[in-house]
Write a protein that holds these residues in place. Sequence first.
Motif, PDB file in Angstrom:
ATOM      1  N   TYR A 128       0.808  -1.224   0.000  1.00  0.00           N
ATOM      2  CA  TYR A 128       0.000   0.000   0.000  1.00  0.00           C
ATOM      3  C   TYR A 128       0.837   1.267   0.000  1.00  0.00           C
ATOM      4  CZ  TYR A 128       0.579  -0.804   5.070  1.00  0.00           C
ATOM      5  OH  TYR A 128       1.080  -1.063   6.312  1.00  0.00           O
ATOM      6  N   PHE A 129       2.029   1.257   0.641  1.00  0.00           N
ATOM      7  CA  PHE A 129       2.864   2.455   0.616  1.00  0.00           C
ATOM      8  C   PHE A 129       3.446   2.697  -0.773  1.00  0.00           C
ATOM      9  CE2 PHE A 129       3.307   2.044   5.380  1.00  0.00           C
ATOM     10  CZ  PHE A 129       2.642   3.224   5.648  1.00  0.00           C
ATOM     11  N   LEU A 132       0.772   4.423  -2.785  1.00  0.00           N
ATOM     12  CA  LEU A 132       0.769   5.856  -2.485  1.00  0.00           C
ATOM     13  C   LEU A 132       1.879   6.574  -3.245  1.00  0.00           C
ATOM     14  CD1 LEU A 132       0.214   5.893   1.392  1.00  0.00           C
ATOM     15  CD2 LEU A 132      -1.442   6.513  -0.353  1.00  0.00           C
ATOM     16  N   ILE A 147      -7.540   0.043   3.796  1.00  0.00           N
ATOM     17  CA  ILE A 147      -6.994   0.561   5.047  1.00  0.00           C
ATOM     18  C   ILE A 147      -7.889   0.155   6.212  1.00  0.00           C
ATOM     19  CG2 ILE A 147      -5.843   2.498   3.934  1.00  0.00           C
ATOM     20  CD1 ILE A 147      -8.085   4.294   4.764  1.00  0.00           C
ATOM     21  N   HIS A 151      -7.433   2.540  12.086  1.00  0.00           N
ATOM     22  CA  HIS A 151      -6.316   3.470  11.910  1.00  0.00           C
ATOM     23  C   HIS A 151      -6.673   4.622  10.975  1.00  0.00           C
ATOM     24  CE1 HIS A 151      -3.757  -0.379  12.653  1.00  0.00           C
ATOM     25  NE2 HIS A 151      -4.168   0.153  13.789  1.00  0.00           N
ATOM     26  N   MET A 152      -7.956   4.893  10.791  1.00  0.00           N
ATOM     27  CA  MET A 152      -8.393   5.874   9.798  1.00  0.00           C
ATOM     28  C   MET A 152      -7.830   7.268  10.065  1.00  0.00           C
ATOM     29  SD  MET A 152     -10.067   6.044   6.969  1.00  0.00           S
ATOM     30  CE  MET A 152     -11.172   4.630   6.928  1.00  0.00           C
ATOM     31  N   TRP A 155      -4.347   7.399   8.788  1.00  0.00           N
ATOM     32  CA  TRP A 155      -4.338   7.407   7.327  1.00  0.00           C
ATOM     33  C   TRP A 155      -4.713   8.784   6.784  1.00  0.00           C
ATOM     34  CZ3 TRP A 155      -2.238   4.282   3.968  1.00  0.00           C
ATOM     35  CH2 TRP A 155      -1.982   2.955   4.322  1.00  0.00           C
ATOM     36  N   ASN A 156      -5.703   9.412   7.374  1.00  0.00           N
ATOM     37  CA  ASN A 156      -6.122  10.734   6.902  1.00  0.00           C
ATOM     38  C   ASN A 156      -5.001  11.760   7.044  1.00  0.00           C
ATOM     39  OD1 ASN A 156      -8.698   9.994   6.070  1.00  0.00           O
ATOM     40  ND2 ASN A 156      -9.599  10.361   8.090  1.00  0.00           N
ATOM     41  N   LEU A 158      -1.823  11.003   6.915  1.00  0.00           N
ATOM     42  CA  LEU A 158      -0.860  10.648   5.878  1.00  0.00           C
ATOM     43  C   LEU A 158      -1.322  11.153   4.513  1.00  0.00           C
ATOM     44  CD1 LEU A 158       1.694   9.119   5.001  1.00  0.00           C
ATOM     45  CD2 LEU A 158       0.281   7.063   4.786  1.00  0.00           C
ATOM     46  N   PHE A 159      -2.603  10.974   4.212  1.00  0.00           N
ATOM     47  CA  PHE A 159      -3.137  11.457   2.939  1.00  0.00           C
ATOM     48  C   PHE A 159      -2.952  12.970   2.815  1.00  0.00           C
ATOM     49  CE2 PHE A 159      -6.359   7.761   3.178  1.00  0.00           C
ATOM     50  CZ  PHE A 159      -5.461   6.906   2.557  1.00  0.00           C
ATOM     51  N   PHE A 166      -8.605  10.422  -0.767  1.00  0.00           N
ATOM     52  CA  PHE A 166      -9.049   9.032  -0.632  1.00  0.00           C
ATOM     53  C   PHE A 166     -10.557   8.966  -0.829  1.00  0.00           C
ATOM     54  CE2 PHE A 166     -10.708   5.545   2.054  1.00  0.00           C
ATOM     55  CZ  PHE A 166     -10.068   4.464   1.446  1.00  0.00           C
ATOM     56  N   ASP A 207      -2.035  -4.830   3.882  1.00  0.00           N
ATOM     57  CA  ASP A 207      -2.225  -4.177   5.172  1.00  0.00           C
ATOM     58  C   ASP A 207      -2.535  -5.215   6.244  1.00  0.00           C
ATOM     59  OD1 ASP A 207      -2.469  -2.073   6.935  1.00  0.00           O
ATOM     60  OD2 ASP A 207      -4.580  -1.746   6.504  1.00  0.00           O
TER      61      ASP A 207
END
Length: 302
Positions: A128-129, A132, A147, A151-152, A155-156, A158-159, A166, A207
Motif C-alpha cells: 500500500y505504501f 501511495l 486501510i 487506523h483511519m 491514514w487521513n 498521511l493522505f 481518498f 495491510d
Amino acid sequence: MKLEQIVYALEIARCGSISKAAKNLLLTQPNLSSSIKNLEDDIGFKIFQRLPRGVSVTNKGAQFLEYAESICRDVENINSIGSNSNSLTPINFSLSTQSFSYIMDNFLALHSNYNSNITNFKIKHSHYFEVLDDVVRKQSDIGIISISNEHMDLWNKLFKSKNIEFNPLTSGKLHGYILDSHPLFNKEKLVIEDLFEYPLVTCNHDDYNALYSNDFYKNKLSFKNNILVSDYGALIYTMESVNAATIILKLENSYTKLYFDSSHKGRYVNIDVLPEITLGWIKLIDSPISSIASEFIDLITK
C-alpha cells in the motif's frame, strides 16, 4: 442545398414513400415534404414524382441520387479520417493497486472496451505504501488501497501530508481463508481456532500482514507457524503445499477470490478480533483524472 436534404432524398428513394421516410428520419411528413420541395426548387428539377401511394424517381432525380450517394460516401470517408487518427493515438492508463480479483477483472473489462484502439495499459500490484508513492510521483493515474478503519485518523493525516484524496469504494471484514485442498475444508462448523495448528501465510503487499504483526492481534490469532511471502503466486503455492491458511478481505458488495488462483475453491473463516477494512481509490488532490481513469472508476463503483 444542404447535406441533410441529400440524406432525406436518399431515404425517400430507399423507402419509396415520404411518410415511411419521415418515420425513419424522426420527422413529420409535412416537414420532410417541405424540405424536399425546397431542395427541388434549389436544383431546378423534380427528384420525385408524387403518386397516390408513394413516390417514383424521375429521370433527372435518378442522376441526382447517384451523385447524392457519392457525396454521402465522401462525407463518411472524411469523417473516418478523424476516427482513424484517434484510433492511432495510444490510450494510456496506469493503475497501482493491492491485489484484488474484482479490481483486476474490471481492469481487463476496461481494456476489452478498447480492443480496436492502440492501448498502453499497466497494472502494478504493490504494497500500500508503494501504491501511495506511485500516485504521488504520477507513475499511476490512480491507486487502489485497503486501510484499517481502526487506523483511519492516521491514514487521513498521511493522505493530507501527501496531498492525496481518498475515495471509499466499499468495506469488508478480514477472514481466514483456506483452499479446497485443506484437510478442514469440509468441516461442518469451522472456526478460526481450528486453523491454529496449521501455518498462516501472508503476503507483504497487504495491510493485513501489518495488522497481524501487531502484538495484540498476534496474541489473539495464535497460529503455530507464520510464513511471509512476497507475491501471490508464492502464497497460493504455500497454501497448496503445507495446508496453510491466509487472511483475506471479504468485501460487502463484490466477490473476493485469491487473484492468481482459478484452480481452487476457497472457504472463508470468520475472525471477530480484526477490525473492518475500507477499500478505496486515491488520486492527487490538485490533479484531474483522465477520462479513461474516470471510466474505470465507474466500473468498480457499480
